[in-house]
Design a protein around this motif. Sequence first.
Motif, PDB file in Angstrom:
ATOM      1  N   ALA A   1       2.825  19.802  -6.044  1.00 43.78           N
ATOM      2  CA  ALA A   1       1.891  20.938  -6.090  1.00 43.78           C
ATOM      3  C   ALA A   1       0.606  20.691  -5.293  1.00 43.78           C
ATOM      4  N   PRO A   2      -0.110  19.562  -5.495  1.00 42.39           N
ATOM      5  CA  PRO A   2      -1.324  19.366  -4.692  1.00 42.39           C
ATOM      6  C   PRO A   2      -1.032  19.163  -3.208  1.00 42.39           C
ATOM      7  N   VAL A   3       0.131  18.606  -2.871  1.00 35.51           N
ATOM      8  CA  VAL A   3       0.490  18.439  -1.460  1.00 35.51           C
ATOM      9  C   VAL A   3       0.695  19.806  -0.817  1.00 35.51           C
ATOM     10  N   ASN A   4       1.384  20.699  -1.528  1.00 34.66           N
ATOM     11  CA  ASN A   4       1.614  22.045  -1.000  1.00 34.66           C
ATOM     12  C   ASN A   4       0.324  22.850  -0.910  1.00 34.66           C
ATOM     13  N   GLY A   5      -0.674  22.503  -1.694  1.00 34.64           N
ATOM     14  CA  GLY A   5      -1.946  23.207  -1.673  1.00 34.64           C
ATOM     15  C   GLY A   5      -2.972  22.632  -0.707  1.00 34.64           C
ATOM     16  N   MET A   6      -2.570  21.668   0.101  1.00 28.69           N
ATOM     17  CA  MET A   6      -3.506  21.031   1.035  1.00 28.69           C
ATOM     18  C   MET A   6      -3.896  21.980   2.168  1.00 28.69           C
ATOM     19  N   GLY A   7      -5.155  21.883   2.602  1.00 27.77           N
ATOM     20  CA  GLY A   7      -5.632  22.640   3.751  1.00 27.77           C
ATOM     21  C   GLY A   7      -5.420  21.857   5.040  1.00 27.77           C
ATOM     22  N   ARG A   8      -5.846  22.445   6.151  1.00 32.29           N
ATOM     23  CA  ARG A   8      -5.668  21.801   7.458  1.00 32.29           C
ATOM     24  C   ARG A   8      -6.443  20.503   7.594  1.00 32.29           C
ATOM     25  N   ALA A   9      -7.644  20.455   7.036  1.00 34.30           N
ATOM     26  CA  ALA A   9      -8.511  19.286   7.204  1.00 34.30           C
ATOM     27  C   ALA A   9      -8.320  18.262   6.090  1.00 34.30           C
ATOM     28  N   ASP A  10      -7.426  18.530   5.152  1.00 34.85           N
ATOM     29  CA  ASP A  10      -7.219  17.631   4.016  1.00 34.85           C
ATOM     30  C   ASP A  10      -6.271  16.494   4.391  1.00 34.85           C
ATOM     31  N   ARG A  11      -6.481  15.372   3.718  1.00 36.21           N
ATOM     32  CA  ARG A  11      -5.581  14.227   3.851  1.00 36.21           C
ATOM     33  C   ARG A  11      -5.181  13.786   2.464  1.00 36.21           C
ATOM     34  N   ALA A  12      -4.002  13.201   2.350  1.00 35.56           N
ATOM     35  CA  ALA A  12      -3.533  12.735   1.044  1.00 35.56           C
ATOM     36  C   ALA A  12      -2.769  11.433   1.218  1.00 35.56           C
ATOM     37  N   SER A  13      -2.669  10.712   0.116  1.00 32.92           N
ATOM     38  CA  SER A  13      -1.852   9.505   0.066  1.00 32.92           C
ATOM     39  C   SER A  13      -1.171   9.464  -1.293  1.00 32.92           C
ATOM     40  N   VAL A  14      -0.033   8.780  -1.356  1.00 38.15           N
ATOM     41  CA  VAL A  14       0.741   8.674  -2.587  1.00 38.15           C
ATOM     42  C   VAL A  14       0.734   7.219  -3.025  1.00 38.15           C
ATOM     43  N   VAL A  15       0.362   6.997  -4.292  1.00 40.43           N
ATOM     44  CA  VAL A  15       0.362   5.657  -4.872  1.00 40.43           C
ATOM     45  C   VAL A  15       1.336   5.675  -6.044  1.00 40.43           C
ATOM     46  N   LEU A  16       2.344   4.821  -5.980  1.00 39.97           N
ATOM     47  CA  LEU A  16       3.298   4.674  -7.080  1.00 39.97           C
ATOM     48  C   LEU A  16       2.870   3.482  -7.913  1.00 39.97           C
ATOM     49  N   PHE A  17       2.903   3.629  -9.231  1.00 37.38           N
ATOM     50  CA  PHE A  17       2.439   2.527 -10.067  1.00 37.38           C
ATOM     51  C   PHE A  17       3.270   2.388 -11.328  1.00 37.38           C
ATOM     52  N   ASP A  18       3.317   1.177 -11.818  1.00 40.15           N
ATOM     53  CA  ASP A  18       3.822   0.819 -13.144  1.00 40.15           C
ATOM     54  C   ASP A  18       2.942  -0.343 -13.597  1.00 40.15           C
ATOM     55  N   GLN A  19       3.439  -1.575 -13.605  1.00 44.17           N
ATOM     56  CA  GLN A  19       2.565  -2.723 -13.907  1.00 44.17           C
ATOM     57  C   GLN A  19       1.628  -3.026 -12.747  1.00 44.17           C
ATOM     58  N   GLY A  20       2.052  -2.705 -11.558  1.00 44.92           N
ATOM     59  CA  GLY A  20       1.239  -2.851 -10.356  1.00 44.92           C
ATOM     60  C   GLY A  20       1.212  -1.523  -9.629  1.00 44.92           C
ATOM     61  N   ALA A  21       0.471  -1.480  -8.556  1.00 48.18           N
ATOM     62  CA  ALA A  21       0.365  -0.249  -7.776  1.00 48.18           C
ATOM     63  C   ALA A  21       0.740  -0.533  -6.331  1.00 48.18           C
ATOM     64  N   ALA A  22       1.458   0.403  -5.731  1.00 39.07           N
ATOM     65  CA  ALA A  22       1.853   0.283  -4.332  1.00 39.07           C
ATOM     66  C   ALA A  22       1.480   1.570  -3.610  1.00 39.07           C
ATOM     67  N   VAL A  23       0.718   1.439  -2.529  1.00 34.62           N
ATOM     68  CA  VAL A  23       0.374   2.604  -1.721  1.00 34.62           C
ATOM     69  C   VAL A  23       1.609   2.953  -0.914  1.00 34.62           C
ATOM     70  N   ASN A  24       2.252   4.057  -1.292  1.00 36.41           N
ATOM     71  CA  ASN A  24       3.502   4.461  -0.657  1.00 36.41           C
ATOM     72  C   ASN A  24       3.249   5.096   0.698  1.00 36.41           C
ATOM     73  N   THR A  25       2.242   5.938   0.803  1.00 37.79           N
ATOM     74  CA  THR A  25       1.860   6.525   2.089  1.00 37.79           C
ATOM     75  C   THR A  25       0.356   6.407   2.243  1.00 37.79           C
ATOM     76  N   ARG A  26      -0.064   5.961   3.392  1.00 35.42           N
ATOM     77  CA  ARG A  26      -1.486   5.885   3.723  1.00 35.42           C
ATOM     78  C   ARG A  26      -2.025   7.297   3.921  1.00 35.42           C
ATOM     79  N   PRO A  27      -3.340   7.489   3.920  1.00 33.12           N
ATOM     80  CA  PRO A  27      -3.889   8.834   4.081  1.00 33.12           C
ATOM     81  C   PRO A  27      -3.368   9.529   5.337  1.00 33.12           C
ATOM     82  N   THR A  28      -2.802  10.714   5.120  1.00 36.52           N
ATOM     83  CA  THR A  28      -2.228  11.483   6.215  1.00 36.52           C
ATOM     84  C   THR A  28      -2.337  12.969   5.912  1.00 36.52           C
ATOM     85  N   SER A  29      -2.271  13.777   6.945  1.00 37.58           N
ATOM     86  CA  SER A  29      -2.240  15.233   6.800  1.00 37.58           C
ATOM     87  C   SER A  29      -0.821  15.767   6.889  1.00 37.58           C
ATOM     88  N   ASP A  30       0.137  14.885   7.107  1.00 37.19           N
ATOM     89  CA  ASP A  30       1.540  15.262   7.284  1.00 37.19           C
ATOM     90  C   ASP A  30       2.189  15.541   5.924  1.00 37.19           C
TER      91      ASP A  30
END
Length: 173
Positions: free
Chosen positions: A80-109
Motif C-alpha cells: 500500500a505505501p509503495v503504491n501511494g508513492m509520489g514521483r519524488a519519493d524514495r523507499a526501502s524495504v527492511v526485513l526483520f526477525d531476530q536481525g534486520a536485513a535491508v532488502n532494497t536500498r532507497p529507490t524510486s523504482d
Amino acid sequence: RRIPFREVRRQQIHQWPLFLLRVLAVALLVFAFARPFLRGRDAPLVATGAQGKELVILLDRSASMGYGSRWSRAQSAARAPVNGMGRADRASVVLFDQGAAVNTRPTSDRTMLLAAIDAAKPGTATTRYAPALRAAGELLTGTHLPRREAVLISDFQRTGWKGDDLEPLPEGT
C-alpha cells in the motif's frame, strides 16, 4: 659546473593567482567535509524547495507471521505505501526477525520494491524490533528529503519489545 644557490628565506611567491586558487581549493575541501558540524540547531536539513519523502518499510518475517493469513495481509499492507508513492519519493524495504536485513536500498523504482515484498517469505526466528528500528534510523538519517516515514508491519509479538535496547528514530520522522 656551478649550481645556483637560492637562500630559503628569500623565496617569494611569483604566481599569486595560482597560489590563491590553491588556497581556495583547500579551504573549500575543509568546509565541504565540515558541513555537517557547522549546521545550526534550527537550520533545516534540506533546501527549502525540496519535495518528496523517504519511506522505510519494516516487514516482520518472524515465524509467527507464517500463521494463517498474517503473511499475505502483511504483504498487502507493505504494498500500500509503495503504491501511494509520489514521483519524488524514495523507499526501502527492511526485513526483520531476530536481525534486520535491508532488502532494497532507497529507490524510486516501485517495481523493484514490489518485487522485493513479493519475494519475501516468513522465516523461523523470533521477533526483535530493535535491529529493525536501528536499520530504519540509519536509512532515515542519511536522506536529503524533507519528510521521513517508517512503516512497521508486524503482528507485534510482545516478546520482541525490550525497552532498554530501542533507539529513537531521527527527529521529525
